[in-house]
Motif scaffolding. Structure first.
Motif, PDB file in Angstrom:
ATOM      1  N   ARG A 265      -3.753   4.168  19.192  1.00 52.57           N
ATOM      2  CA  ARG A 265      -3.467   5.333  18.348  1.00 52.57           C
ATOM      3  C   ARG A 265      -2.731   6.417  19.131  1.00 52.57           C
TER       4      ARG A 265
ATOM      5  N   TRP B  82      -3.785   3.658   5.432  1.00 49.07           N
ATOM      6  CA  TRP B  82      -4.248   3.908   6.791  1.00 49.07           C
ATOM      7  C   TRP B  82      -5.020   2.704   7.334  1.00 49.07           C
ATOM      8  N   GLU B  83      -5.825   2.082   6.475  1.00 48.08           N
ATOM      9  CA  GLU B  83      -6.585   0.891   6.875  1.00 48.08           C
ATOM     10  C   GLU B  83      -5.642  -0.226   7.318  1.00 48.08           C
TER      11      GLU B  83
ATOM     12  N   LEU C 217      -3.893   6.588   0.176  1.00 50.21           N
ATOM     13  CA  LEU C 217      -3.560   6.880   1.574  1.00 50.21           C
ATOM     14  C   LEU C 217      -4.589   6.263   2.526  1.00 50.21           C
ATOM     15  N   ALA C 218      -5.859   6.260   2.121  1.00 55.22           N
ATOM     16  CA  ALA C 218      -6.899   5.622   2.934  1.00 55.22           C
ATOM     17  C   ALA C 218      -6.651   4.122   3.049  1.00 55.22           C
TER      18      ALA C 218
ATOM     19  N   GLU D  80       0.818  -1.212   0.000  1.00 55.61           N
ATOM     20  CA  GLU D  80       0.000   0.000   0.000  1.00 55.61           C
ATOM     21  C   GLU D  80       0.859   1.273   0.000  1.00 55.61           C
TER      22      GLU D  80
ATOM     23  N   GLN E 290       5.025   9.950  17.557  1.00 53.34           N
ATOM     24  CA  GLN E 290       5.171  10.895  16.451  1.00 53.34           C
ATOM     25  C   GLN E 290       5.587  12.269  16.970  1.00 53.34           C
TER      26      GLN E 290
ATOM     27  N   ILE F  21      -2.549   0.215   8.391  1.00 49.06           N
ATOM     28  CA  ILE F  21      -1.916   0.677   9.637  1.00 49.06           C
ATOM     29  C   ILE F  21      -2.842   0.413  10.817  1.00 49.06           C
ATOM     30  N   ASP F  22      -4.122   0.730  10.669  1.00 46.77           N
ATOM     31  CA  ASP F  22      -5.088   0.470  11.744  1.00 46.77           C
ATOM     32  C   ASP F  22      -5.152  -1.010  12.093  1.00 46.77           C
TER      33      ASP F  22
END
Length: 169
Positions: free
Chosen positions: A141, A127-128, A123-124, A107, A148, A130-131
């Motif tokens: 998170r 992110w999915e 990017l979505a 991704e 970060q 990563i989640d």
């Protein structure tokens, strides 16, 4: 194009939307395999496969494309609705963790190569993954956001648009 009936081995390139194109044909499988190796080295970003593909019978053949990768939960439902034959299997926890890490790479590569029109979607997708990765490893998170912020303090952000050219040691 007039093709000899003896040229039954074909190198096929897969295109978007389940399309495919025959790149070249061969009499001998060994010749086709050698050409396929060269193509894969020269154009690693393209998807080629070798098929037994007699001339004139292109419409009779189903092409099986091997994926062996993690997919979203609704992909089987979507494939069924499109009347596409497929195979899936559940993964062990260890295999799932490894597949998530591979999916992060996939991704991220797609996001890096995306045009402005598809960047948000890619990017979505990233992110999915990563989640899902955070969930499987029990990472919250707020832990990632705290890390970060610390990295920003320690190393800065990317707002100055700096490119490191060289160092000497």
């Amino acid at each position: 194009m007039n093709i000899s009936p003896f040229h039954v081995w074909a190198i096929v390139r897969f295109l978007p939307d389940m399309q495919r194109v025959v790149v070249n044909r061969f009499r001998r499988r060994s010749d086709a395999e050698e050409c396929l190796r060269v193509l894969r080295r020269a154009a690693a970003d393209r998807d080629y496969t070798l098929l037994y593909y007699p001339p004139g019978e292109e419409s009779k053949f189903m092409v099986r494309k091997e994926y062996n990768k993690l997919v979203r939960d609704r992909i089987p439902e979507i494939l069924e609705s499109q009347q596409v034959k497929f195979g899936v299997e559940p993964m062990t926890q260890a295999a799932y963790c490894q597949a998530l890490r591979q999916k992060l790479i996939e991704e991220a590569q797609e996001a890096a190569e995306a045009g402005e029109d598809t960047l948000v979607t890619e990017l979505a997708d990233l992110w999915e993954v990563i989640d899902a990765t955070m969930s499987v490893y029990g990472i919250q998170r707020n832990q990632v956001l705290a890390c970060q912020m610390q990295r920003r303090i320690d190393r800065g952000t990317f707002s100055q648009k700096l490119r490191l050219l060289w160092t000497e040691t």
